[in-house]
Design a protein around this motif. Sequence first.
Motif, PDB file in Angstrom:
ATOM      1  N   ASP B 195       0.840  -1.183   0.000  1.00 38.58           N
ATOM      2  CA  ASP B 195       0.000   0.000   0.000  1.00 38.58           C
ATOM      3  C   ASP B 195       0.872   1.229   0.000  1.00 38.58           C
ATOM      4  O   ASP B 195       1.294   1.726   1.053  1.00 38.58           O
ATOM      5  N   ILE B 196       1.126   1.663  -1.183  1.00 37.21           N
ATOM      6  CA  ILE B 196       1.960   2.849  -1.298  1.00 37.21           C
ATOM      7  C   ILE B 196       1.096   4.081  -1.383  1.00 37.21           C
ATOM      8  O   ILE B 196       1.512   5.174  -1.012  1.00 37.21           O
ATOM      9  N   ARG B 197      -0.058   3.872  -1.878  1.00 33.79           N
ATOM     10  CA  ARG B 197      -0.925   5.013  -2.132  1.00 33.79           C
ATOM     11  C   ARG B 197      -1.230   5.785  -0.850  1.00 33.79           C
ATOM     12  O   ARG B 197      -1.262   7.012  -0.830  1.00 33.79           O
ATOM     13  N   SER B 198      -1.462   5.079   0.206  1.00 34.21           N
ATOM     14  CA  SER B 198      -1.764   5.777   1.452  1.00 34.21           C
ATOM     15  C   SER B 198      -0.507   6.168   2.191  1.00 34.21           C
ATOM     16  O   SER B 198      -0.568   6.881   3.189  1.00 34.21           O
ATOM     17  N   GLY B 199       0.597   5.685   1.698  1.00 33.67           N
ATOM     18  CA  GLY B 199       1.822   6.033   2.387  1.00 33.67           C
ATOM     19  C   GLY B 199       2.163   5.099   3.525  1.00 33.67           C
ATOM     20  O   GLY B 199       3.068   5.375   4.298  1.00 33.67           O
ATOM     21  N   TRP B 200       1.469   4.048   3.601  1.00 34.97           N
ATOM     22  CA  TRP B 200       1.705   3.107   4.681  1.00 34.97           C
ATOM     23  C   TRP B 200       3.077   2.488   4.559  1.00 34.97           C
ATOM     24  O   TRP B 200       3.742   2.229   5.551  1.00 34.97           O
ATOM     25  N   THR B 202       6.650   2.915   2.217  1.00 35.89           N
ATOM     26  CA  THR B 202       7.419   3.630   1.209  1.00 35.89           C
ATOM     27  C   THR B 202       8.468   2.668   0.697  1.00 35.89           C
ATOM     28  O   THR B 202       9.253   2.128   1.471  1.00 35.89           O
TER      29      THR B 202
END
Lengths: 228, 676
Positions: B195-200, B202
Amino acid sequence: MMTFFKWHFIVQRGAWAVLLWPFLFTKCIPLDCQDCPSISQEKLLDRVIQHAELIYRVSEESCTLFEEMFVPFPLRLQRNQAGYACITKALPIPSSKSEIQQISDQWLLQSVLLLVQSWIEPLVYLQTTLDRYDDAPELLLNKTKWLSGKLLSLEQGVLVLITKVLNEGMVSTSYTEQAIFQYDMQLDMLESIIKDYTLFNCFKKDAHKIETFLKLLKCRQTDKYNCA
Amino acid sequence: MFLHIPTKEVKPYELSLNTSHGTSLLKLACLCLYRKKQRGAKMKEMGLLLLFFSVACGKVTGLGPPGKPTLTNCRSPEKETFTCWWKPGPDGGLPTTYALYYLKDNSETVYECPDYHTAGRNSCFFNKNETSVWVNYNITVVATNKMGRTFSDPVDVDVAYIVQPHTPENVTVNVMEDEGWPFLRVSWESPHKADIRSGWITLVYELRSKMEGEEEWEEHFPGQQKTFNIFSVRSGSSYLVQVRCRPDHGFWSEWSPTTKTKVPKFFLGRSLWILILVFSILVVLILAWIIYMNCHSLKHSILPPVPGPKIKGFDHQRLKNGSYKDGLGALMIPEYPPSSSSNDDDLLVEYLEVFVTGEQDISMEEGKEIQDHYCKSESSTCDSDSGHGSCDSHTLLIDKCKETSKDELNSNCEDASEIIELEISQNNQDEKTLSYDGRPDTCNGRVKTWPSVFTPLPQYTLSAIPQKSSLEIVKQHCLSDTLFPPGSMSSNLVNQNESFGPSYWEFSLNSKQLPQIHSQSSKHLQAYSDINISKKDNEITTLFKSTQYVEVKNVNNKDMVLLQPVESGSQSHAEGCPHVHQGKDYSKVKGVNSDKMLLLESGVNVMGQETATCFCDKSETNAMKESGYMSSANVWKHKHPPMQTVLPVQEEQKPFAANGYVDTATMFSTYNSFFI
């Protein structure tokens, strides 16, 4: 960075001024500042995240240094020895992704602030205890000192960020509640080591937590930042 | 459920004895027990023995509690779930079950693994609901069988630190162009679960590439971006690319499957193509210009012209036109017999036509600059060096000299009429000498009518001859092929009634025609001559089909060479001697005057004794020719003292004195090589 330090200096002064009157005044950050250059929220957030990343990295190195130097080998795997829980365990901080995704931006920032503020004192304590050890390496001492300084900066930054993001002038925190940490000087060597070791580990963990929260916050501003 | 999981396992006694050992132990134990019993041993010892016995019994079958399992690793692919694997120990011979228990964050609650199956065998999978990040998991694996249970060493796990993502996905490599130079653009996607979109999480990426066949990889760090350009790419080779990723604090993933691309050869940019095109056009233009400038010389070097026979001073064109009317017919070469074939059509006939025209026609030459060029009209093609004019040997003289009409003859030889002055002597009385003035650079080539006197060699300087080139002389020979019969000559001469007017023989070479005697002479002078003129070191090959000869009768005291025709009535050696002329008239060389003019006089002395050597067929064998030669020589010799050489008349009179014959045989024998 330079403007941030300058801003931090002013804010810090303001914070200290406020601290003198804890009952009458809550911590306020003067918003109107004629000499201060304004910084965009985006850049501020980036800088805060950089701070948090640095703090985590240094804390990880310090923990490793301390472990290699002082902690006997059989105890290394058990980071949470009985009796020594992380000091921030009691704080109302979400610890799973699902929880975190449910809380709001404000609460996220508040959590970060709590964490940062709760670690200021223990880091000061760590500096003192390390002096007690006979062969504490210079590097470790320097890193610990650096950490406590950086943490203060981080705190100030987060405070500013809160006011920007939340548009709230005031943040009410219970300062006394943060005094979880118990000073206990009558500890023998081994217990002291274990305690310090626990402190390092917990700090490392919380630094990672702070960093993650801030990154989550950053990516929540999906219009401005591209996290995909 | 266990309330307390001891940190140190309590290990039951375990003996690793095999069956055979157990059997022996059992026997021993039983024996001891029996003896003890017999001796009345105490209970304590009994108990010990019993214990020993039970152990021994237990080990006899090989069964026991399971061995100690070990947790190998725990991994979380996206910091939301995680999996732990363990390695079982020896199972002790009994079916063993494994269980995983964990404690969270120093609490006292013991939880068991929720999922043993998702991640495979000997694994435990923690789903999202059960995973807490930044929480310390204390995990232990327990192996249980009938005989007991065994605990593994506990392991502390914090999910935040055990993140190892999956490999990046959809790695694509495209060949692109940057100002003519190729480069590779690599692009990929993050693992789909991260889950990169939420920044969880990197992720940072690492890329490595190498040319196919190379040993070492070249590593690049794109950081957090998902595209990367590789610039050091060679045309025509293929490249392998791999990508992997890592969270900011965690483990590197596995390398993605290799992606292979080939960079096409000669990957040139547009600007480079334009440059190459312009340059090549320039080169082509320059080459074309150079070729154009040197067109002629190139043509000559590539396609050299076919040389042909060429004789200097010999006007081919005029010869072809048959306008050589002067005394070339007198140049008789006995080695070239006339063609035996009476079939005129088969042969390219060139014949000399001798006739005597009027006053002004006595000039015997065409007035051409024979020395320089042969056929005026054909100067372009008959230039003296190229030999163009001699491309066709047969028709050479006919075609090329055809243009030299009689007009030319007349016009050009107006002056030349003076050159050759033939003094026609009267038959019997007046000795009209035909003086031949061979003036150089004028129509000299045709004049030579007396073969015996005029030799092809320039050394035979008879007045007109010396300056002439070999070709000229050949012409002279040619034209002198025909011999005007003395009779005709005489008749002509007589008719003309001129003493010193120029007499003019017109020799024309007509192909496949009966010779025409322009003069009133009844005699036909036909000479089918096939003149093959080739210029080879002054070698002259002339083939005559029919010849008539003028022979020098004698040289009188006035230094005049008297010519007389060969006996026309004599038999010819070969068949098909087309014409045997009854030479009646001939011109005999009276002498050479001071001006180096050969004075001819007509004489009617027919030497019947002489044999006319009639070389009828040019295709006669050499032997026959030889014989012909020889016979004539013999004849001549027999009859007349041979004249060895033809010398300037002034010098030698003696040879001529005898009978006026020039031993042409000897003369021509030296030229056998030429003519054969």
